[in-house]
Design a protein around this motif. Sequence first.
Motif, short mmCIF file in Angstrom:
data_model
loop_
_atom_site.label_atom_id
_atom_site.label_comp_id
_atom_site.label_asym_id
_atom_site.label_seq_id
_atom_site.Cartn_x
_atom_site.Cartn_y
_atom_site.Cartn_z
N PRO A 171 0.75 -1.16 0.05
CA PRO A 171 -0.10 -0.10 -0.05
C PRO A 171 0.90 1.38 0.20
O PRO A 171 0.34 2.31 -0.73
CB PRO A 171 -0.74 -0.16 1.27
CG PRO A 171 -0.76 -1.60 1.55
CD PRO A 171 0.34 -2.04 1.02
N SER A 172 1.90 1.17 0.71
CA SER A 172 2.70 2.27 0.73
C SER A 172 3.39 2.89 -0.36
O SER A 172 3.85 4.12 -0.82
CB SER A 172 4.14 2.20 1.91
OG SER A 172 4.63 1.25 1.21
N ALA A 173 3.40 2.28 -1.59
CA ALA A 173 4.00 2.46 -2.63
C ALA A 173 2.77 2.94 -3.84
O ALA A 173 3.03 3.02 -4.97
CB ALA A 173 4.47 1.13 -3.50
N MET A 174 1.52 3.15 -3.06
CA MET A 174 0.57 3.42 -4.13
C MET A 174 0.01 4.97 -3.70
O MET A 174 0.04 5.36 -2.58
CB MET A 174 -0.60 2.48 -3.87
CG MET A 174 -0.13 1.19 -4.28
SD MET A 174 -1.61 -0.10 -4.41
CE MET A 174 -1.69 -0.39 -6.22
N SER A 175 -0.70 5.64 -4.80
CA SER A 175 -1.33 6.99 -4.28
C SER A 175 -2.63 6.56 -3.67
O SER A 175 -3.23 5.52 -3.48
CB SER A 175 -1.70 7.38 -5.73
OG SER A 175 -2.71 6.80 -6.41
N GLY A 176 -3.20 7.65 -3.05
CA GLY A 176 -4.25 7.60 -2.17
C GLY A 176 -5.52 6.95 -3.08
O GLY A 176 -6.25 6.09 -2.45
N GLY A 177 -5.74 7.35 -4.38
CA GLY A 177 -6.84 7.18 -5.00
C GLY A 177 -6.70 5.34 -5.42
O GLY A 177 -7.57 4.45 -5.17
N MET A 178 -5.40 5.12 -5.60
CA MET A 178 -5.34 3.52 -5.70
C MET A 178 -5.40 2.70 -4.51
O MET A 178 -6.09 1.61 -4.40
CB MET A 178 -3.85 3.26 -6.35
CG MET A 178 -3.90 3.70 -7.67
SD MET A 178 -1.98 3.66 -8.03
CE MET A 178 -1.84 2.16 -9.17
N GLN A 179 -5.03 3.31 -3.32
CA GLN A 179 -5.34 2.81 -2.01
C GLN A 179 -6.71 2.33 -1.70
O GLN A 179 -7.04 1.56 -1.24
CB GLN A 179 -4.59 3.63 -0.92
CG GLN A 179 -3.06 3.29 -0.93
CD GLN A 179 -2.42 3.99 0.38
OE1 GLN A 179 -2.93 3.84 1.31
NE2 GLN A 179 -1.53 4.52 0.16
N GLN A 180 -7.53 3.45 -2.13
CA GLN A 180 -8.93 3.37 -1.90
C GLN A 180 -9.50 2.32 -2.71
O GLN A 180 -10.52 1.99 -2.47
CB GLN A 180 -9.66 4.84 -1.91
CG GLN A 180 -11.01 4.86 -1.47
CD GLN A 180 -11.17 4.40 0.03
OE1 GLN A 180 -10.75 3.31 0.62
NE2 GLN A 180 -11.54 5.17 0.78
#
Lengths: 423, 288
Positions: A171-180
């Motif tokens: 998750p830490s390697a992803m943007s907010g939108g991708m995390q959501q």
Amino acid sequence: MTTMKSDEDKVVKLRVEDLTLIFGKRKKEALEMLEKGASKAEILQKTKCTVGISKANFEVYEGEVFVVMGLSGSGKSTLIRCLNRLNEPTAGKVFFKDEDITRKGNRELLNIRRFEMSMVFQTFGLLPHKTILENAAFGLELRGEPKEEREKKALAALETVGLKGYEEHYPSAMSGGMQQRVGLARALANDTEVLLMDEAFSALDPLIKSDMQDKLLQIQEKVQKTIVFITHDLDEAIKLGDRIMIMKDGIIEQIGSAEEILTHPASEYVEAFVEKVDRKTIITAESLMFPKPSLLRVKKDGPMRAIRKMQTEGVKFLPVVEDERRTFLGYVWLNDVLELAEKKEMSLEKALKTEVPSVYSDYTVEEMLPLISGNNYPLAVVDKQGGRLLGLVTQTSLIIEATRYGDEEVKQLIKKANKTNRL
Amino acid sequence: MSRIIDLGKYIEIGINALEENFSFLWRAIDDGISWTVDNLSELLLSIPFVVFLLIVVLLAYYAKAGKMMFKKEGLKKGGGLVAFVVIGLFLIYAMGYWEDAMCTTTLVLVAAFIALVLGIPIGILAAKNRTADIIIRPILDFMQTMPAFVYLIPAIFFFSVGDTPGVVATVIFSLPPAVRLTSLGIRSVPNDVVEAGRAFGATEKQILYKIELPLAMPTILTGVNQVILLALSMVVIASMVGARGLGSVVYQGIQQNDIAKGFESGLGIVILAIILDRITQSFANKKG
């Protein structure tokens, strides 16, 4: 609060009855005061208890997106957590499929959370030590599903949200939108009937937010979940919500469709709230038209009757419909009809002007505005099936609706309209 | 000055009573610890020095380099520590303190292990339960501020002299960071992750094992590191009650005013400390 229209063909998935949640130590006392009609401030002063939600009543139908809207502190997040009892209600009932969730024991409650309702959070709530795939499968893991099976389901859910190929990322390697999206996939992987979304898109950038909203609507079309969506953003509520519930200070102010709320705000609070919304894209012909206008039947009504009708109504023209089906045909103008009468014609047909635009009832103000420019007659609203005349939208009402926002374009329109047309 | 309250006397009475009534327990603890220490140190000494050195080198290298073990970057990261391990352990061996060093390592490992086995669950309890936290906190403060020598008195009383009282005093002295850092680690797990777990139907046990402990692991490993270092710092004091190893050599050095002996064995402790610290710290710094 406006009472809800009970739609009989809709299945009630969640029903909340007199739900009250009080924070503090002297809950009982506070609850008694609330029953007696004391205000929030009085209760706070006397018992040091905060009333989070005060006697909420509402229903959520199967397959709808039910948006709960309010500013921070309105109790909306508290409310959604009562639905799966992350918050314990002080009083009242929550019925899920006609069973009272508030009376469930621990085991039953766990099963409801595991199999019936899943949740998406504003802050995502992903596990940083797990990969995207493991995160998406986490709900299934908690259920105790075998690894192979849960990963298959999680993979499918990730594909649905458009994250195929990211399974092994963290998750830490992803943007907010991708995390959501991972958060959404986690909820979808559980394949529950109800989806609780707590400000799910509020932490995202506007563009990504809009993108996610589209994605959600797209997915919803496919999966047809019952979604309770919390937001403080009215535009989002309007875009996503089949129905919207507006809350203030733990009290439900209004429940209704976006258009109902915009056209008939139940309180000053709601009115102030909806003031800034771009109504042009929401208000439709249906709410603007005056229904059942006086009209002429093309075969039955001759010129003489038309003249008399125009005189009693005080208008210079009238819409004409086909006799039986009431299909909209066009307009006749007084001048033309008078000519016909002089010629002793018996039918209105020769005076009929058919080259006029008509609209369906779900046309928005924005869509209707271009149609009125240069014309001096109202827009006919017709049925989608058969073209039956439903009502008329006058230019004045359209312009009034549009000009509340001081749009330059609309001001121009008014000027033009004033010059060219006077009824 | 005349004494109004004779607190010490009551403590003495209490400890006497404990000793008499639970003698079976003390004996069992004594037997357990002695057995473990004897066997473990024997095991360590049975490993040839070169093999032992190799094991520690690999461990140190893995701790530093991790996944990049077989790449150039790994060498860059782990090279320094590996060199230190080789030189340091060889120095201890060459000075003739290998046996003592292994004895010290054993004592430290056993004491640290006991401290962690006790401390981590207590830390979890303190993080989860407010009342427990309120009770535990002042006890930890007390344990940490009380001079370490004081622990030797009851330790001798219960276990006479030898390795066991040394280990027991060391456990008491090194326990607090295990409790504190475990508690801190669990408390600092973001609430939204725990709530997400709850929303998906996690039981309390699942929340602890699948969410809280993994996320708290770096902090807990820092606790492990602290426990080991504190245990190592106790070896000289523990030798006063008969614990063997480098600590007792330092103690002899002090008593015999033998500068050479004192310095050499002291240096040995420092080398062990640095190796243990660097290895455990590297594990702690790695993300869960």
